[in-house]
Design a protein around this motif. Structure first.
Motif, PDB file in Angstrom:
ATOM      1  N   ALA C  36     -10.727  -5.489   3.727  1.00 36.06           N
ATOM      2  CA  ALA C  36     -11.689  -5.170   2.675  1.00 36.06           C
ATOM      3  C   ALA C  36     -11.140  -4.100   1.748  1.00 36.06           C
ATOM      4  O   ALA C  36     -11.253  -4.198   0.520  1.00 36.06           O
ATOM      5  N   VAL C  37     -10.519  -3.070   2.337  1.00 35.56           N
ATOM      6  CA  VAL C  37      -9.955  -1.984   1.540  1.00 35.56           C
ATOM      7  C   VAL C  37      -8.864  -2.524   0.624  1.00 35.56           C
ATOM      8  O   VAL C  37      -8.765  -2.176  -0.550  1.00 35.56           O
ATOM      9  N   LYS C  38      -8.080  -3.421   1.209  1.00 34.38           N
ATOM     10  CA  LYS C  38      -6.985  -4.020   0.458  1.00 34.38           C
ATOM     11  C   LYS C  38      -7.518  -4.796  -0.755  1.00 34.38           C
ATOM     12  O   LYS C  38      -7.005  -4.705  -1.850  1.00 34.38           O
ATOM     13  N   LYS C  39      -8.599  -5.528  -0.533  1.00 38.48           N
ATOM     14  CA  LYS C  39      -9.146  -6.375  -1.582  1.00 38.48           C
ATOM     15  C   LYS C  39      -9.947  -5.596  -2.612  1.00 38.48           C
ATOM     16  O   LYS C  39     -10.133  -6.045  -3.727  1.00 38.48           O
ATOM     17  N   ALA C  40     -10.476  -4.441  -2.187  1.00 37.00           N
ATOM     18  CA  ALA C  40     -11.385  -3.712  -3.072  1.00 37.00           C
ATOM     19  C   ALA C  40     -10.640  -3.075  -4.233  1.00 37.00           C
ATOM     20  O   ALA C  40      -9.459  -2.764  -4.145  1.00 37.00           O
ATOM     21  N   LYS C  41     -11.417  -2.951  -5.308  1.00 39.51           N
ATOM     22  CA  LYS C  41     -10.854  -2.266  -6.457  1.00 39.51           C
ATOM     23  C   LYS C  41     -11.449  -0.869  -6.510  1.00 39.51           C
ATOM     24  O   LYS C  41     -12.464  -0.575  -5.860  1.00 39.51           O
ATOM     25  N   LYS C  42     -10.845  -0.019  -7.269  1.00 40.18           N
ATOM     26  CA  LYS C  42     -11.294   1.345  -7.438  1.00 40.18           C
ATOM     27  C   LYS C  42     -12.786   1.373  -7.776  1.00 40.18           C
ATOM     28  O   LYS C  42     -13.251   0.641  -8.638  1.00 40.18           O
ATOM     29  N   ASP C  61      -6.658   4.455  -0.262  1.00 44.67           N
ATOM     30  CA  ASP C  61      -5.807   5.015  -1.304  1.00 44.67           C
ATOM     31  C   ASP C  61      -6.398   4.848  -2.701  1.00 44.67           C
ATOM     32  O   ASP C  61      -5.721   4.941  -3.699  1.00 44.67           O
ATOM     33  N   LYS C  62      -7.704   4.470  -2.736  1.00 38.62           N
ATOM     34  CA  LYS C  62      -8.380   4.424  -4.041  1.00 38.62           C
ATOM     35  C   LYS C  62      -9.813   4.875  -3.843  1.00 38.62           C
ATOM     36  O   LYS C  62     -10.318   4.896  -2.707  1.00 38.62           O
ATOM     37  N   SER C  63     -10.447   5.221  -4.917  1.00 34.63           N
ATOM     38  CA  SER C  63     -11.815   5.702  -4.825  1.00 34.63           C
ATOM     39  C   SER C  63     -12.735   4.594  -4.340  1.00 34.63           C
ATOM     40  O   SER C  63     -12.945   3.592  -5.021  1.00 34.63           O
ATOM     41  N   ILE C  85      -7.889   9.299   4.286  1.00 35.56           N
ATOM     42  CA  ILE C  85      -8.282   9.259   2.880  1.00 35.56           C
ATOM     43  C   ILE C  85      -7.214   9.984   2.079  1.00 35.56           C
ATOM     44  O   ILE C  85      -6.935  11.164   2.314  1.00 35.56           O
ATOM     45  N   VAL C  86      -6.602   9.297   1.160  1.00 36.73           N
ATOM     46  CA  VAL C  86      -5.570   9.940   0.356  1.00 36.73           C
ATOM     47  C   VAL C  86      -5.891   9.869  -1.139  1.00 36.73           C
ATOM     48  O   VAL C  86      -5.066  10.223  -1.961  1.00 36.73           O
ATOM     49  N   ALA C  87      -7.103   9.360  -1.485  1.00 35.10           N
ATOM     50  CA  ALA C  87      -7.473   9.259  -2.902  1.00 35.10           C
ATOM     51  C   ALA C  87      -8.700  10.120  -3.171  1.00 35.10           C
ATOM     52  O   ALA C  87      -9.463  10.442  -2.254  1.00 35.10           O
ATOM     53  N   ASP C  88      -8.922  10.492  -4.431  1.00 30.80           N
ATOM     54  CA  ASP C  88     -10.081  11.296  -4.787  1.00 30.80           C
ATOM     55  C   ASP C  88     -11.360  10.453  -4.733  1.00 30.80           C
ATOM     56  O   ASP C  88     -11.311   9.229  -4.756  1.00 30.80           O
ATOM     57  N   LYS C 115      -4.906  15.709   0.774  1.00 31.04           N
ATOM     58  CA  LYS C 115      -4.710  15.911  -0.652  1.00 31.04           C
ATOM     59  C   LYS C 115      -5.652  15.051  -1.495  1.00 31.04           C
ATOM     60  O   LYS C 115      -5.231  14.344  -2.396  1.00 31.04           O
ATOM     61  N   ALA C 116      -6.893  15.054  -1.167  1.00 30.56           N
ATOM     62  CA  ALA C 116      -7.857  14.240  -1.895  1.00 30.56           C
ATOM     63  C   ALA C 116      -9.048  15.125  -2.239  1.00 30.56           C
ATOM     64  O   ALA C 116      -9.507  15.894  -1.400  1.00 30.56           O
ATOM     65  N   ASN C 117      -9.561  15.018  -3.453  1.00 29.81           N
ATOM     66  CA  ASN C 117     -10.669  15.868  -3.869  1.00 29.81           C
ATOM     67  C   ASN C 117     -11.974  15.078  -3.967  1.00 29.81           C
ATOM     68  O   ASN C 117     -11.975  13.854  -3.965  1.00 29.81           O
ATOM     69  N   HIS C 118     -13.046  15.814  -4.070  1.00 35.15           N
ATOM     70  CA  HIS C 118     -14.372  15.232  -4.267  1.00 35.15           C
ATOM     71  C   HIS C 118     -14.716  14.144  -3.249  1.00 35.15           C
ATOM     72  O   HIS C 118     -15.227  13.101  -3.580  1.00 35.15           O
ATOM     73  N   PHE C 119     -14.433  14.418  -1.999  1.00 40.00           N
ATOM     74  CA  PHE C 119     -14.781  13.436  -0.950  1.00 40.00           C
ATOM     75  C   PHE C 119     -16.155  13.759  -0.382  1.00 40.00           C
ATOM     76  O   PHE C 119     -16.663  14.885  -0.521  1.00 40.00           O
TER      77      PHE C 119
END
Lengths: 235, 260, 410
Positions: C36-42, C61-63, C85-88, C115-119
Motif C-alpha cells: 500500500a505504501v509503495k502504491k500510495a502517492k504523497k 518515505d512520503k507524506s 518514517i523518513v518523510a515529513d 529526520k522527519a518533521n511535522h509527524f
C-alpha cells in the motif's frame, strides 16, 4: 525418722548452724527450743529443703533429701509467719494447696472446728493475724502425713483455739506421727513435748526429755530451766 | 509445672496491673488506628512503642511479681514440688499473661479495624511475635535480678538499669563506636553488634519486615540480604531464643541454690 | 466574494481528488501495508482494517496517513523494525504493533522517526517491543495517546518507551508507558513538552532528561519505576503538577536532579518515595508548593548546590525532611509547612514564632556514617534528635526555616 549429720549453714558471714548432729525418732512430739537467732527455723527449713545447707546431710527415712522433693509429700508444714498470696481468698488458697498435693483431706472438719466458714470468701489480706494463723493451721493439718513440722504454731491464737490446737496435736501423736515443734511458749512445750532439743548459737546444747532437762539444770519448771541455761551462757 | 503456671497466670490475671497493661495497649491500639486511619502507619508507630515499652513492662512486672509473690513462693516450696517447677512455672505464667495482655490489647483494636482484610496482617503478626519474645526475655532477666537481690530497692534499680542499658545506652555506645571507626568497613560489625541486643535485633527484624528497609541504604541491603534468608531468620530467632533460654536456665540454677 | 468562495471550493475539491484513500485488509486487493505504501502517492491515506499483518521494514518515505481501523495488528515476529518514517508530515494512528525484539545490538523500534518533521503518532498500542517510538533529529512532532508496554527486567537488555534524540518542539501527551527501560527519554531535546503521561513499572526511570534545555513536563504520573524522573545536565526545565509515587527501593527516588540549572519545580506531589528529590549539584532551583508526604527523605542534597529556594512546600510525615551532605550555600527555606514542627504561634499570624530546623541530628550522623542508619527508630536516636532540637549543636546553623507555617498549605 530424721537423721541429721554435721549440718553447717551460714548466711553470708553469719554462721547459723555449726555442725548439727541430730536424730529424731519416728512417732512422738519433738520440740526444738532456743533463743532468737539460735537457728531453729533454719534447721526446720533445712529439713524442708527450703534452705540449702553448706555441708552435712539430712536423711529422712534413710533417704538423703538433697535435691529431692517428693519426700515432702509426707510432711505437713506450718510456717512461722502466715504469709499468703494476698489476692487469694481463703477457699481459693485451700483449694490450690489441695490441688497441688492431691491427697485426701479433712479440710471441712477443720474449717468447722476453727469456725472459718464466714471467712472463706474473704481475701487473705483482709484477715486478722489470728484468723490467718487458723488458716495456716488448717493448711498444715488437713493432710494425713507422717510428719508435721510446726513453726511457732501458737502465734496469735486465742485460748479456745489454742486448746483445740493442742488437742489436734495430741490426736496426731496418737496416730503415730512425728511432730516437730518450735515454740517460745514453754508451758505449751512442757505440756505436749516428749523430747526437746535445745539449740544455742548454732549448736545443740541439750537433747533429751523435759525431765532430763529439769534434772540437769536442777529446776522444777521448764521456763526457769531454759532461763538458767541462757543466763549461764550470757545470752 | 502446668499447675504453678496456671496459678501464677490466674493470680496475675486478677491483679489490677494486668488490666492496666491490657487497657494501655487497648487504648493505644484504638487511638493509633482510628485517629490515624492507616494500618501500616499505626504499625510503624507501634514498633517504636513495642521495642521500648514491652521490655520496660516485662522488667518491672518481672521484678515486682517476684518480690510480691514471695509468700506464694515460700508456700509452694514447702509443698512436694520441684524448685524448677515452681520458678519456671512462675516465669512462664507471668510471661504468658503479659504476652496475652499485649496480644489482646493490640489484637482487639486491629480486629475491630479489620486487620484480616488488610495486607498488614503479617507485619502485625511479626510485631506481636517480637513483642512476645521481648516479654519472655525481659521477664527472665528481671527474675534473675530479683533472685540475686533480696533488697527490693536494689533489685528494682538494677532491673531498670538493665532495661536502660539495652534500650538506650547500648545504642549510644554502638553509635559512638560506629562514628569512631568510620574509616573501616562497618557493615559486618554493625550486623554482629545488633545481633547481641535483643531490642536492636527485634527492631531490625521489624524494620526489615516493614518496607522501611529501603531507607537503610547499602547497610540495609546487607542486612536484608542476611535477614532475608532462611538462615538469617534462623540465626536471629536462635539468638532471641538464647536470650530466653540462658536467663531461664540461670533462674533454675540460682533457684536451686537459694535459701528461703 | 462569490468568486473567492468558488475558488476555495475548487481548491479543496481538487485536493480531495488528489488525496486518495487506499484500503488494506486480509481479503482486500492490497493485502500488505508495504504494498500500500509503495502504491500510495504523497498525501494519500492508507486505511488498515482489522486483521493480523506479519510485516517488518515498512519504510514511509512520503507524506502519508496510516490509519488503523478495527484494531489491526502488525506482528513483527521479532524480525526487526516495523515502521520507519523518513518523510515529513506523516501520521500513524490506530495500529497495534507487537513483537519487535530482534537483537539487543540493533536499537529496533516499533515506530522510528528519522529526520522527519511535522509527524503525528497517536492512538497506537505497542506491545512486547524493544524500543517503542524512537525520534531522531526530527522536529515539530506529536506523540499522543499511545500505549506502550513491554516486559523489561534488566537495564542492559531493554529499550525505552518513547526515545527522543536531537529533536525539538515535540509534544508527548497522554501516553501510557510501562515495563521498559526508561518510560520516556529525552537527549539533546529542546522546547518540548511532556504532559499527562502515565509512566510506571519501568526498569530505570519513568522520565529521563539528558542534556536537554528549555523543556517542560507537567501533569504526569510516575509510579513504581526503578526511579521516577531523572533530570541530568539540563537547563531551564519546568516541572509542574507531576505525581511521583512509590518509587520505593534501596536506591530509588522520585526525582533525581544532577547538575541542573534554573529549574522550576512547582505543585508536584511526592508520595512514598525512598527519596523524594535526590539532588546532586544544582543551582538556582525554585521549589514551590510541592507536597512531600510519607517519604523516607523528602529532599536529599549532596554536591554543590547554590541558590536553591524552598517556598511554601508541605513536608508531611517524612522520616527525614532534609538531609544535606554538603555545605548548602545561600539556600533558602521560607514559609514551608513541616509536620515535625512543634513550635507555637503566639501572635496568631499563621507563622510559627520559633524557626524550624529541618535537618535532624540523626540524619546528619547517618550522612557522615552511613552504617549508623541501622539505629533508625531506636529510642536512643529519638533522644538525641530531641536534645538536638532543644539545643542545636551539630546541625548546620544557617539551615532553617525562619517562618514555618502552622497549617498545611492546601
Amino acid at each position: 525418722m530424721i537423721e541429721i549429720t554435721n549440718l553447717y549453714k551460714n548466711f553470708a558471714k553469719v554462721e547459723v548452724l555449726k555442725g548439727i548432729n541430730l536424730e529424731i525418732k519416728k512417732g512422738g512430739i519433738f520440740a526444738i527450743l532456743g533463743p532468737n537467732g539460735s537457728g531453729k527455723t533454719t534447721l526446720i527449713k533445712s529439713i524442708l529443703g527450703m534452705v540449702i545447707p553448706r555441708s552435712g546431710e539430712i536423711f529422712i527415712n534413710s533417704t538423703n533429701i538433697h535435691n529431692k522433693w517428693d519426700y515432702r509429700k509426707n510432711i505437713n508444714y506450718l510456717p512461722q509467719i502466715a504469709n499468703f498470696p494476698n489476692n487469694l481468698s481463703v477457699i481459693e488458697l485451700i483449694d490450690m494447696i489441695k490441688n497441688l498435693r492431691e491427697k485426701p483431706t479433712n479440710d471441712i472438719e477443720l474449717i468447722e472446728l476453727f469456725a472459718l466458714k464466714p471467712f472463706l470468701d474473704k481475701k487473705l489480706r483482709n484477715l486478722s493475724g489470728g484468723t490467718r494463723q487458723k488458716v495456716n493451721i488448717v493448711l498444715a493439718f488437713m493432710f494425713d502425713s507422717e510428719m508435721l513440722i510446726l513453726d511457732e504454731p501458737t502465734t496469735g491464737l486465742d485460748p479456745v483455739s489454742l486448746i483445740k490446737l493442742k488437742k489436734m496435736i495430741q490426736l496426731e501423736k496418737e496416730k503415730g506421727k512425728t511432730i516437730i515443734i518450735t515454740s517460745h511458749i514453754m508451758s505449751f512445750v512442757e505440756e505436749i513435748a516428749d523430747e526437746v532439743v535445745f539449740l544455742l548459737d548454732g549448736n545443740i546444747y541439750f537433747k533429751g526429755t523435759i525431765a532430763q532437762l529439769k534434772s540437769q539444770t536442777q529446776q522444777t519448771n521448764l521456763e526457769l530451766a531454759i532461763a538458767g541455761i541462757l543466763t549461764e551462757n550470757n545470752v | 509445672m502446668f499447675k504453678i503456671l496456671k496459678y501464677s497466670f490466674f493470680d496475675l490475671m486478677r491483679s489490677r496491673w494486668s488490666y492496666v497493661y491490657f487497657l494501655f495497649y487497648l487504648l493505644l491500639g484504638f487511638v493509633l488506628l482510628f485517629l490515624n486511619n492507616d494500618v501500616s502507619k499505626a504499625i510503624i508507630t507501634l514498633l517504636n512503642i513495642i521495642i521500648v515499652i514491652v521490655p520496660l513492662i516485662g522488667t518491672i512486672f518481672g521484678i515486682m511479681y517476684y518480690y510480691n509473690s514471695r509468700e506464694f513462693t515460700e508456700l509452694l516450696l514447702a509443698q512436694p514440688l520441684k524448685r524448677t517447677t515452681i520458678f519456671l512455672g512462675q516465669y512462664i505464667g507471668l510471661s504468658v499473661s503479659l504476652s496475652l495482655s499485649l496480644l489482646l490489647g493490640l489484637g482487639i483494636p486491629f480486629l475491630v479495624y479489620g486487620l484480616f482484610e488488610s495486607s498488614e496482617i503479617w507485619n502485625f503478626a511479626s510485631l506481636i511475635i517480637v513483642g512476645v519474645f521481648l516479654t519472655f526475655i525481659f521477664v527472665a532477666l528481671a527474675m534473675n535480678i530479683a533472685l540475686s537481690n533480696e533488697n527490693r530497692i536494689k533489685g528494682f534499680g538494677y532491673a531498670i538499669l538493665v532495661w536502660l542499658f539495652m534500650a538506650v545506652i547500648y545504642d549510644g555506645l554502638f553509635l559512638i563506636s560506629l562514628m569512631l571507626f568510620n574509616d573501616y568497613p562497618l557493615d559486618k560489625f554493625s550486623l554482629i553488634i545488633s545481633m547481641f541486643n535483643p531490642i536492636d535485633l527485634s527492631r531490625i527484624l521489624i524494620l526489615l519486615k516493614l518496607d522501611i528497609s529501603a531507607l537503610l541504604g547499602y547497610t540495609g541491603a546487607l542486612f536484608n540480604k542476611f535477614f532475608g534468608t532462611n538462615w538469617g531468620m534462623f540465626i536471629s530467632f536462635f539468638v532471641l531464643s538464647c536470650w530466653i533460654v540462658i536467663p531461664a536456665w540461670i533462674i533454675v540454677y540460682k533457684s536451686m541454690r537459694k535459701d528461703f | 466574494m462569490i468568486r473567492t468562495f468558488i475558488l476555495l471550493f475548487l481548491i479543496t475539491f481538487s485536493i480531495q481528488i488528489i488525496a486518495q484513500q487506499i484500503e488494506v485488509c486480509p481479503t482486500c486487493k492490497i493485502k500488505s501495508i508495504k504494498e500500500a505504501v509503495k502504491k500510495a502517492k504523497k498525501g494519500d491515506r492508507i486505511v488498515i482494517k482489522s486483521g493480523t499483518y506479519f510485516e517488518t521494514g515498512i519504510i514511509i518515505d512520503k507524506s502519508l496517513k496510516l490509519s488503523g481501523i478495527g484494531n489491526p495488528i502488525i506482528d513483527g515476529k521479532n524480525k526487526g523494525e516495523v515502521i520507519t518514517i523518513v518523510a515529513d508530515s506523516v501520521e500513524v494512528s490506530g495500529l497495534t504493533i507487537i513483537n519487535v525484539i530482534s537483537s539487543f545490538t540493533q536499537d529496533d523500534a516499533a515506530i522510528k522517526v528519522k529526520k522527519a518533521n511535522h509527524f503525528s503518532i497517536h492512538d497506537n498500542t505497542l506491545k512486547n517491543v524493544f524500543f517503542g517510538i524512537t525520534v531522531q533529529k526530527s522536529h515539530h512532532g506529536l506523540i499522543e495517546n499511545n500505549t506502550i508496554a513491554s516486559n523489561a527486567t534488566q537495564e542492559y537488555n531493554s529499550g525505552d518507551g518513547i526515545h527522543l534524540w536531537y529533536s525539538s518542539d515535540i509534544e508527548v501527551i497522554s501516553n501510557k508507558v510501562s515495563g521498559l527501560r526508561d518510560g520516556i527519554y529525552l537527549e539533546f531535546v529542546s522546547n518540548s513538552s511532556v504532559s499527562k503521561n502515565y509512566s510506571s513499572k519501568n526498569v530505570r526511570y519513568g522520565l529521563h532528561f539528558m542534556f536537554s534545555n528549555n523543556d517542560k513536563y507537567t501533569d504526569n504520573t510516575f509510579k513504581n519505576n526503578g526511579a521516577g524522573v531523572a533530570v541530568m545536565f539540563s537547563k531551564k526545565i519546568k516541572m509542574f503538577r507531576n505525581t511521583f509515587a512509590k518509587n520505593w527501593g534501596s536506591s530509588s527516588y522520585g526525582l533525581l536532579l544532577k547538575e541542573i540549572y534554573d529549574a522550576e519545580i512547582e505543585h508536584n506531589f511526592f508520595d512514598q518515595n525512598t527519596i523524594g528529590i535526590n539532588v546532586e549539584g544544582s543551582t538556582r532551583i525554585d521549589y514551590k508548593n510541592n507536597d512531600f508526604i510519607n517519604n523516607g527523605w523528602a529532599v536529599k542534597i549532596s554536591g554543590a548546590c547554590y541558590e536553591n529556594k524552598f517556598n511554601r512546600n508541605n513536608f508531611i510525615s517524612n522520616a527525614f525532611d532534609i538531609s544535606c551532605q554538603s555545605k548548602l550555600n545561600s539556600n533558602m527555606f521560607d514559609q514551608n509547612y513541616w509536620s515535625e514542627y512543634t513550635g507555637y504561634d503566639l501572635d496568631k499570624n499563621g507563622i510559627g514564632d520559633v524557626p524550624f530546623r529541618p535537618v535532624k541530628l540523626f540524619s546528619y550522623i547517618a550522612d557522615q556514617t552511613p552504617e549508623a542508619i541501622v539505629l533508625l527508630r531506636s529510642l536512643f536516636v529519638d533522644i538525641i534528635n530531641f536534645s538536638e532540637k532543644v539545643s542545636p549543636v551539630f546541625t548546620p546553623d544557617n539551615l532553617m526555616d525562619k517562618n514555618p507555617l502552622m497549617k498545611k498549605i492546601k
